[in-house]
Write a protein that holds these residues in place. Structure first.
Motif, PDB file in Angstrom:
ATOM      1  N   GLU A 101      25.245  39.801  35.066  1.00 28.04           N
ATOM      2  CA  GLU A 101      26.493  40.849  34.353  1.00 28.04           C
ATOM      3  C   GLU A 101      26.814  41.814  35.210  1.00 28.04           C
ATOM      4  OE1 GLU A 101      24.403  38.222  31.554  1.00 28.04           O
ATOM      5  OE2 GLU A 101      23.536  39.795  32.905  1.00 28.04           O
ATOM      6  N   ASP A 102      25.837  42.399  36.146  1.00 30.64           N
ATOM      7  CA  ASP A 102      26.314  43.292  37.032  1.00 30.64           C
ATOM      8  C   ASP A 102      27.097  42.660  38.089  1.00 30.64           C
ATOM      9  OD1 ASP A 102      24.655  45.247  36.015  1.00 30.64           O
ATOM     10  OD2 ASP A 102      22.741  44.635  36.816  1.00 30.64           O
ATOM     11  N   ALA A 103      26.848  41.270  38.219  1.00 30.09           N
ATOM     12  CA  ALA A 103      27.497  40.785  39.584  1.00 30.09           C
ATOM     13  C   ALA A 103      29.401  40.643  39.125  1.00 30.09           C
ATOM     14  CB  ALA A 103      27.103  39.469  39.850  1.00 30.09           C
ATOM     15  N   VAL A 104      29.235  40.179  37.862  1.00 28.66           N
ATOM     16  CA  VAL A 104      30.439  40.016  37.236  1.00 28.66           C
ATOM     17  C   VAL A 104      31.369  41.407  37.220  1.00 28.66           C
ATOM     18  CG1 VAL A 104      31.720  39.407  35.255  1.00 28.66           C
ATOM     19  CG2 VAL A 104      29.946  37.985  36.034  1.00 28.66           C
ATOM     20  N   LYS A 105      30.599  42.294  36.820  1.00 30.69           N
ATOM     21  CA  LYS A 105      31.395  43.599  36.769  1.00 30.69           C
ATOM     22  C   LYS A 105      31.817  44.306  38.218  1.00 30.69           C
ATOM     23  CE  LYS A 105      29.106  45.551  33.007  1.00 30.69           C
ATOM     24  NZ  LYS A 105      27.958  46.512  32.486  1.00 30.69           N
ATOM     25  N   THR A 106      31.096  43.913  39.117  1.00 25.75           N
ATOM     26  CA  THR A 106      31.231  44.010  40.478  1.00 25.75           C
ATOM     27  C   THR A 106      32.432  43.246  41.066  1.00 25.75           C
ATOM     28  OG1 THR A 106      29.013  44.810  41.171  1.00 25.75           O
ATOM     29  CG2 THR A 106      30.283  44.128  43.044  1.00 25.75           C
ATOM     30  N   ALA A 107      32.626  42.176  40.768  1.00 25.94           N
ATOM     31  CA  ALA A 107      33.506  40.922  41.089  1.00 25.94           C
ATOM     32  C   ALA A 107      34.789  41.435  40.595  1.00 25.94           C
ATOM     33  CB  ALA A 107      32.916  39.808  40.746  1.00 25.94           C
ATOM     34  N   ASP A 108      34.680  41.919  39.183  1.00 26.63           N
ATOM     35  CA  ASP A 108      36.094  41.883  38.393  1.00 26.63           C
ATOM     36  C   ASP A 108      36.646  43.502  38.978  1.00 26.63           C
ATOM     37  OD1 ASP A 108      37.508  41.936  35.896  1.00 26.63           O
ATOM     38  OD2 ASP A 108      37.035  44.020  35.787  1.00 26.63           O
ATOM     39  N   SER A 109      35.928  44.363  39.595  1.00 26.88           N
ATOM     40  CA  SER A 109      36.415  45.563  40.210  1.00 26.88           C
ATOM     41  C   SER A 109      37.011  45.345  41.454  1.00 26.88           C
ATOM     42  CB  SER A 109      35.210  46.753  40.386  1.00 26.88           C
ATOM     43  OG  SER A 109      35.710  47.819  40.795  1.00 26.88           O
ATOM     44  N   PHE A 110      36.431  44.504  42.189  1.00 22.52           N
ATOM     45  CA  PHE A 110      37.236  44.225  43.488  1.00 22.52           C
ATOM     46  C   PHE A 110      38.414  43.362  43.422  1.00 22.52           C
ATOM     47  CE2 PHE A 110      37.417  40.612  46.647  1.00 22.52           C
ATOM     48  CZ  PHE A 110      37.511  41.303  47.731  1.00 22.52           C
ATOM     49  N   LEU A 111      38.185  42.388  42.417  1.00 25.92           N
ATOM     50  CA  LEU A 111      39.505  41.416  42.222  1.00 25.92           C
ATOM     51  C   LEU A 111      40.737  42.305  41.742  1.00 25.92           C
ATOM     52  CD1 LEU A 111      37.775  38.090  40.623  1.00 25.92           C
ATOM     53  CD2 LEU A 111      38.627  38.520  42.830  1.00 25.92           C
ATOM     54  N   ARG A 112      40.275  43.131  40.915  1.00 23.53           N
ATOM     55  CA  ARG A 112      41.468  44.073  40.409  1.00 23.53           C
ATOM     56  C   ARG A 112      42.451  44.670  41.538  1.00 23.53           C
ATOM     57  NH1 ARG A 112      41.923  45.440  34.954  1.00 23.53           N
ATOM     58  NH2 ARG A 112      39.887  44.457  33.637  1.00 23.53           N
ATOM     59  N   LYS A 113      41.614  45.092  42.489  1.00 26.32           N
ATOM     60  CA  LYS A 113      42.296  45.781  43.725  1.00 26.32           C
ATOM     61  C   LYS A 113      42.535  44.627  44.865  1.00 26.32           C
ATOM     62  CE  LYS A 113      38.565  48.140  44.426  1.00 26.32           C
ATOM     63  NZ  LYS A 113      37.204  48.951  45.126  1.00 26.32           N
ATOM     64  N   ALA A 114      42.018  43.472  45.031  1.00 26.57           N
ATOM     65  CA  ALA A 114      42.200  42.600  45.847  1.00 26.57           C
ATOM     66  C   ALA A 114      43.444  41.820  45.484  1.00 26.57           C
ATOM     67  CB  ALA A 114      41.106  41.697  46.195  1.00 26.57           C
ATOM     68  N   LEU A 115      43.564  41.407  44.232  1.00 26.64           N
ATOM     69  CA  LEU A 115      44.732  40.408  44.013  1.00 26.64           C
ATOM     70  C   LEU A 115      45.872  41.224  43.397  1.00 26.64           C
ATOM     71  CD1 LEU A 115      42.503  37.782  41.884  1.00 26.64           C
ATOM     72  CD2 LEU A 115      43.468  37.633  44.266  1.00 26.64           C
ATOM     73  N   LYS A 116      45.655  42.509  42.985  1.00 27.55           N
ATOM     74  CA  LYS A 116      46.987  43.108  42.471  1.00 27.55           C
ATOM     75  C   LYS A 116      47.554  42.544  41.417  1.00 27.55           C
ATOM     76  CE  LYS A 116      47.914  45.391  46.808  1.00 27.55           C
ATOM     77  NZ  LYS A 116      49.215  45.743  47.842  1.00 27.55           N
ATOM     78  N   THR A 117      48.753  42.290  41.046  1.00 31.68           N
ATOM     79  CA  THR A 117      49.140  41.547  40.038  1.00 31.68           C
ATOM     80  C   THR A 117      48.808  40.164  39.999  1.00 31.68           C
ATOM     81  OG1 THR A 117      51.286  40.807  41.387  1.00 31.68           O
ATOM     82  CG2 THR A 117      51.533  43.089  40.087  1.00 31.68           C
ATOM     83  N   GLU A 118      48.243  39.559  40.762  1.00 34.18           N
ATOM     84  CA  GLU A 118      47.877  38.127  40.706  1.00 34.18           C
ATOM     85  C   GLU A 118      46.523  38.311  39.976  1.00 34.18           C
ATOM     86  OE1 GLU A 118      49.399  35.301  41.538  1.00 34.18           O
ATOM     87  OE2 GLU A 118      51.193  36.493  41.870  1.00 34.18           O
ATOM     88  N   TYR A 119      45.771  39.240  39.781  1.00 35.53           N
ATOM     89  CA  TYR A 119      44.525  39.379  38.973  1.00 35.53           C
ATOM     90  C   TYR A 119      44.895  38.898  37.561  1.00 35.53           C
ATOM     91  CZ  TYR A 119      40.887  41.438  36.382  1.00 35.53           C
ATOM     92  OH  TYR A 119      39.769  41.581  35.280  1.00 35.53           O
ATOM     93  N   GLU A 120      46.095  38.882  37.038  1.00 36.49           N
ATOM     94  CA  GLU A 120      46.088  38.473  35.429  1.00 36.49           C
ATOM     95  C   GLU A 120      46.127  36.983  35.342  1.00 36.49           C
ATOM     96  OE1 GLU A 120      49.875  39.984  34.323  1.00 36.49           O
ATOM     97  OE2 GLU A 120      49.326  42.063  34.424  1.00 36.49           O
ATOM     98  N   ASN A 121      46.333  36.240  36.680  1.00 34.56           N
ATOM     99  CA  ASN A 121      46.155  34.932  36.636  1.00 34.56           C
ATOM    100  C   ASN A 121      44.735  34.286  37.147  1.00 34.56           C
ATOM    101  OD1 ASN A 121      49.033  34.639  36.267  1.00 34.56           O
ATOM    102  ND2 ASN A 121      49.584  35.075  38.165  1.00 34.56           N
ATOM    103  N   VAL A 122      43.896  34.979  36.966  1.00 33.78           N
ATOM    104  CA  VAL A 122      42.207  34.592  37.059  1.00 33.78           C
ATOM    105  C   VAL A 122      41.616  34.696  35.980  1.00 33.78           C
ATOM    106  CG1 VAL A 122      42.754  34.471  39.486  1.00 33.78           C
ATOM    107  CG2 VAL A 122      41.476  36.489  38.275  1.00 33.78           C
ATOM    108  N   GLU A 123      40.591  34.027  35.683  1.00 33.71           N
ATOM    109  CA  GLU A 123      39.652  33.979  34.554  1.00 33.71           C
ATOM    110  C   GLU A 123      38.444  33.363  34.596  1.00 33.71           C
ATOM    111  OE1 GLU A 123      39.523  32.010  29.932  1.00 33.71           O
ATOM    112  OE2 GLU A 123      41.162  31.642  31.097  1.00 33.71           O
TER     113      GLU A 123
END
Length: 219
Positions: A70-92
């Motif tokens: 769960e910690d890893a998912v939170k870390t990944a989610d925080s990174f992906l929001r910045k790394a993917l920008k608007t494309e973040y909405e297209n990953v699950e």
């Protein structure tokens, strides 16, 4: 550096390659520390979206604390929001694998709210530091963005075609001990992959064949 959390100990920076593909430009970047034993590689496009990331760190990590998935998912989610920008909405987020020192997380990638077949985003988080050590977002999917799906058939039409493809058949396994056949009666869907645009069957050979000048023939 801010997106990938690259600290000031990585003093040297270079762009080793610029590659133009799918109407975009992708830059291969590298940061290294002064002693040249730690480095970060990243692939970034002209819009600032991060497609790849690898951290090479020679330091031994203390293993007195183990972070949870769960910690890893939170870390990944925080990174992906910045790394993917608007494309973040297209990953699950879908699942993870648990390894000795890390968790590898898998995300489905969608276009028009439809997941790509057999293609996903991967991100690996260290168990003991909760830091991302590798990340891969396949930039080849950007070639699909301008595709048109206006002629796509409805789900009900597809279901009818699939129903008409069901066949009744036998499956026989020979038991060498009893010297008899074990026979099962079953239903088989002969053409289980069909094209959404015209509902015609797509064979396995065509599914995995390469088109000229492209990576795959995702019809």
């Amino acid at each position: 550096k801010e997106v990938c959390s690259i600290d000031d100990s990585y003093t040297d920076f270079e762009i080793s390659m610029a590659n133009e593909a799918y109407g975009n430009v992708f830059y291969s970047c590298q940061w290294t520390n002064e002693s040249n034993d730690n480095s970060v590689d990243a692939t970034i496009d002209s819009n600032g979206i991060v497609y790849g990331y690898n951290l090479y760190n020679s330091e031994e990590l203390a293993k007195d604390k183990i972070y949870t998935p769960e910690d890893a998912v939170k870390t990944a989610d925080s990174f992906l929001r910045k790394a993917l920008k608007t494309e973040y909405e297209n990953v699950e987020y879908k699942s993870y694998n648990n390894y000795d020192d890390s968790y590898t997380l898998y995300y489905a990638i969608k276009h028009n709210n439809i997941a790509y077949y057999n293609t996903n985003l991967r991100i690996t988080v260290n168990k003991y530091s909760n830091k991302i050590t590798s990340y891969y977002y396949p930039y080849g999917i950007t070639g699909v963005v301008n595709s048109s799906f206006e002629s796509t058939k409805t789900l009900n039409e597809a279901e009818q075609v699939m129903k008409n493809s069901i066949e009744l058949g036998y499956k026989a396994n020979y038991d060498y001990n009893s010297k008899k056949y074990n026979v099962s009666l079953l239903y088989r869907i002969s053409d289980y992959i069909i094209k959404a645009k015209d509902l015609t069957p797509l064979s396995n050979e065509k599914l995995y064949a390469n088109e000229k000048g492209s990576g795959s023939s995702d019809e």
